[in-house]
Design a protein around this motif. Structure first.
Motif, PDB file in Angstrom:
ATOM      1  N   TYR B  15       0.842  -1.208   0.000  1.00 54.88           N
ATOM      2  CA  TYR B  15       0.000   0.000   0.000  1.00 54.88           C
ATOM      3  C   TYR B  15       0.877   1.259   0.000  1.00 54.88           C
ATOM      4  CZ  TYR B  15      -3.535   3.312   1.695  1.00 54.88           C
ATOM      5  OH  TYR B  15      -4.370   4.392   1.846  1.00 54.88           O
ATOM      6  N   ASP B  18       2.608   1.691  -3.304  1.00 58.04           N
ATOM      7  CA  ASP B  18       1.688   2.233  -4.318  1.00 58.04           C
ATOM      8  C   ASP B  18       1.523   3.743  -4.146  1.00 58.04           C
ATOM      9  OD1 ASP B  18       1.313  -0.212  -5.415  1.00 58.04           O
ATOM     10  OD2 ASP B  18      -0.659  -0.598  -4.536  1.00 58.04           O
ATOM     11  N   THR B 118     -12.655  10.617  -3.607  1.00 54.92           N
ATOM     12  CA  THR B 118     -12.745   9.148  -3.708  1.00 54.92           C
ATOM     13  C   THR B 118     -14.067   8.736  -4.352  1.00 54.92           C
ATOM     14  OG1 THR B 118     -11.468   9.038  -1.671  1.00 54.92           O
ATOM     15  CG2 THR B 118     -12.494   7.005  -2.403  1.00 54.92           C
ATOM     16  N   ARG B 125     -14.727   5.316 -12.314  1.00 57.68           N
ATOM     17  CA  ARG B 125     -14.164   4.004 -12.647  1.00 57.68           C
ATOM     18  C   ARG B 125     -15.274   3.030 -13.050  1.00 57.68           C
ATOM     19  NH1 ARG B 125      -9.323   2.286 -14.176  1.00 57.68           N
ATOM     20  NH2 ARG B 125      -8.042   2.501 -12.335  1.00 57.68           N
ATOM     21  N   HIS B 219      -5.979   7.310  -4.764  1.00 58.53           N
ATOM     22  CA  HIS B 219      -5.622   5.888  -4.832  1.00 58.53           C
ATOM     23  C   HIS B 219      -6.848   5.010  -4.551  1.00 58.53           C
ATOM     24  CE1 HIS B 219      -3.277   2.206  -4.227  1.00 58.53           C
ATOM     25  NE2 HIS B 219      -4.013   2.016  -3.150  1.00 58.53           N
ATOM     26  N   HIS B 220      -7.590   5.353  -3.505  1.00 61.96           N
ATOM     27  CA  HIS B 220      -8.758   4.528  -3.162  1.00 61.96           C
ATOM     28  C   HIS B 220      -9.870   4.684  -4.198  1.00 61.96           C
ATOM     29  CE1 HIS B 220      -7.589   2.653   0.607  1.00 61.96           C
ATOM     30  NE2 HIS B 220      -6.878   3.753   0.831  1.00 61.96           N
ATOM     31  N   SER B 223      -9.053   2.599  -7.026  1.00 67.79           N
ATOM     32  CA  SER B 223      -9.007   1.170  -6.691  1.00 67.79           C
ATOM     33  C   SER B 223     -10.360   0.492  -6.887  1.00 67.79           C
ATOM     34  CB  SER B 223      -8.578   0.967  -5.236  1.00 67.79           C
ATOM     35  OG  SER B 223      -7.289   1.485  -5.046  1.00 67.79           O
ATOM     36  N   ARG B 225     -13.288  -1.227  -8.672  1.00 71.19           N
ATOM     37  CA  ARG B 225     -13.178  -2.011  -9.900  1.00 71.19           C
ATOM     38  C   ARG B 225     -14.476  -2.013 -10.714  1.00 71.19           C
ATOM     39  NH1 ARG B 225      -9.049  -1.046 -11.348  1.00 71.19           N
ATOM     40  NH2 ARG B 225      -7.337  -1.316  -9.933  1.00 71.19           N
ATOM     41  N   GLU B 230     -18.665  -0.792  -4.048  1.00 70.05           N
ATOM     42  CA  GLU B 230     -17.265  -0.651  -3.608  1.00 70.05           C
ATOM     43  C   GLU B 230     -16.942   0.795  -3.245  1.00 70.05           C
ATOM     44  OE1 GLU B 230     -14.238  -2.348  -6.250  1.00 70.05           O
ATOM     45  OE2 GLU B 230     -15.846  -3.501  -7.162  1.00 70.05           O
ATOM     46  N   GLN B 234     -14.506   2.099  -0.232  1.00 69.87           N
ATOM     47  CA  GLN B 234     -13.217   2.760  -0.492  1.00 69.87           C
ATOM     48  C   GLN B 234     -13.178   4.150   0.150  1.00 69.87           C
ATOM     49  OE1 GLN B 234     -10.515   1.507  -1.644  1.00 69.87           O
ATOM     50  NE2 GLN B 234     -11.300  -0.434  -2.393  1.00 69.87           N
TER      51      GLN B 234
END
Lengths: 246, 259
Positions: B15, B18, B118, B125, B219-220, B223, B225, B230, B234
């Motif tokens: 983590y 990253d 986020t 995403r 980043h979150h 992340s 997907r 999700e 996150q």
């Protein structure tokens, strides 16, 4: 450049399937190849391999004279400016109007103001019937309108290669005619290679130079529409349309 | 138990690696941005600054004013008992400017803008907006992450100084009403206690907190997907990790500057 797209035994895994796809296909510059076949047969994956979204586990994928596996991220980004892609989900920026979405690649890559692009973009929006909708946000568009906007965004950079995943999906009859006309005009005036997947019979099939029938991750047959229409495979005939079945 | 601990350590290491890679990529984009995407990225930066900095002014003002009032009210009632009436300036500098100002501002930015970043990126995403951008040759680091990091760092710096100023004003209001200290002695006491090290420490915290919040939240968000469920998961992780890392950074800066 001998081939615009060249897949040589490109293997990749399909999510949710226990088999692997393996594609071998060569597409010449300026050619229009339609991929037909059932859902989850790997047509979308083939397009993603060509777009560099999925890396092959084995085999090679060459696009516009570049081996995608040999490119670093900067080179891939540069190559993608020469490729227009429309995925099944339009992927329009939700906080931008249709117009700003369509002009985004030009604004980003050429550093020009959206307003100065109007004379360049308006004919394309007109041709696709999007001019009255240009101030709407993606959430205010129908699926067909959003897909037309995604196509306009893909065409606005004058790509050498177009990868279209179900370009006629969600379009009404008039929209489908407009898309057909725009693509025909685009092919008439430029050298553009088109690789489009379709799981329903469409007018675009007759425009394609060749049709590739994809089933269970393999290209089972490739050829011009007339030749494919003579093949005895009932499933293939269903994807080519009732006229072929008769 | 040992296996679980080992796995958690490896996960934590990955983590942090990253996050470090994202910081490195952001610095690379900032130092050598190239010609492409400069104006589009600037536009994203300005929009993010408007949301993170300008739109946060009312809530930061209210919290800073109340915190200044509370701190000076407590100090003003407790200090005379130990003969420390003259320490009001030092209390403001040590408690508000050095510690509470930067930390409270960071928590406000995390809860307002961090959560929003986020959520926005997670939704982008799932709706394949990020994929569409990549397919247009628009890099995530340049167009998505770098503008947000720059905007959050600049906004965080400005908000911390603004928070400090309003908190001191709140302190002065109480000092004037309750403790009957006039403005000049109050301002003189604060200025006397404030040093260049305090200002530099605040700047360091502003830059590091801003970078932490923006990078962790981006980043979150990225992340996520394939599912909208999700996104809140996150967001929770982003907020907890942002606060934890900001506290650790605060300790490191405090130790480095004041010990």
């Amino acid at each position: 450049m001998k081939y615009a797209v060249e897949l040589n035994r490109a293997r990749a895994g399909m999510t949710g399937e226990d088999w692997k796809t393996e594609f071998t296909l060569s597409v010449s510059p300026g050619e229009f190849v339609a991929l037909v076949g059932p859902g989850r047969s790997g047509k979308g994956l083939l397009l993603k391999l060509c777009a560099g979204l999925v890396a092959p586990e084995e085999g090679t994928v060459r696009v516009l004279d570049h081996d995608l596996a040999a490119l670093d991220s900067e080179q891939l980004t540069e190559l993608r400016q020469r490729i227009g892609v429309v995925l099944q989900q339009p992927g329009l920026r939700s906080n931008m109007t249709l117009y700003t979405n369509v002009t985004l690649p030009m604004v980003y890559h050429q550093g020009v103001d959206e307003a100065t692009l109007l004379p360049k973009v308006l004919p394309l929006l007109d041709a696709l019937g999007l001019t009255p909708l240009q101030k709407l946000f993606p959430s205010q568009l129908t699926l067909g309108e959003a897909r037309c906007a995604a196509l306009a965004r893909a065409l606005v950079m004058n790509p050498e290669l177009l990868l279209l995943d179900e370009p006629m999906g969600g379009l009404d009859a008039e929209m489908a005619q407009r898309v057909d006309r725009v693509l025909a005009e685009y092919r008439r005036t430029r050298t553009v290679t088109i690789l489009a997947s379709m799981h329903n019979p469409s007018v675009l099939l007759e425009r394609a130079n060749r049709i590739a029938f994809v089933r269970q991750g393999r290209i089972e047959a490739v050829g011009p529409y007339a030749d494919m229409a003579k093949m005895p495979d009932i499933a293939l005939q269903a994807y080519l349309g009732s006229r072929s079945v008769a | 138990m040992i296996g679980w601990l080992g796995q958690k350590t490896i996960d934590g290491y990955i983590y942090l690696t990253d996050l470090s890679a994202q910081v490195y990529l952001t610095i690379c984009e900032l130092v050598s941005p190239g010609r492409q995407g400069r104006w589009a990225s600037l536009r994203v930066t300005l929009r993010q600054m408007l949301f993170t900095g300008v739109d946060a002014l009312p809530v930061v003002s209210a919290v800073a004013l109340m915190l200044g009032l509370i701190v000076i009210m407590q100090a003003g009632t407790q200090l005379p008992k130990v003969g420390g009436e003259g320490l009001i300036g030092s209390i403001i500098v040590v408690v508000i400017i050095r510690e509470l100002g930067p930390l409270t501002t960071a928590i406000l930015v995390i809860s307002r803008s961090g959560a929003a970043i986020t959520t926005e990126l997670g939704n982008m995403r799932v709706a394949q907006e990020i994929t569409a951008l990549e397919l247009m040759g628009i890099g995530t680091s340049r167009y998505i992450v770098m503008p947000r990091v720059v905007a959050v760092v600049l906004s965080m710096l400005c908000l911390i100084f603004y928070f400090d100023a309003i908190a001191v004003l709140g302190g002065f209001i109480i000092a004037r009403i309750k403790l009957t200290i006039p403005f000049y002695p109050f301002a003189h006491a604060v200025a006397q206690s404030l040093s260049l090290v305090d200002v530099l420490g605040t700047v360091a915290k502003g830059v590091l907190f801003g970078t932490t919040v923006a990078v962790v939240c981006c980043h979150h968000g990225l992340s996520v997907r394939s599912s909208y469920t999700e996104v809140p998961q996150q967001v929770t992780k982003a907020m907890i990790n942002s606060i934890t890392i900001c506290l650790l950074v605060d300790i490191l800066v405090t130790v480095a500057v004041y010990f």
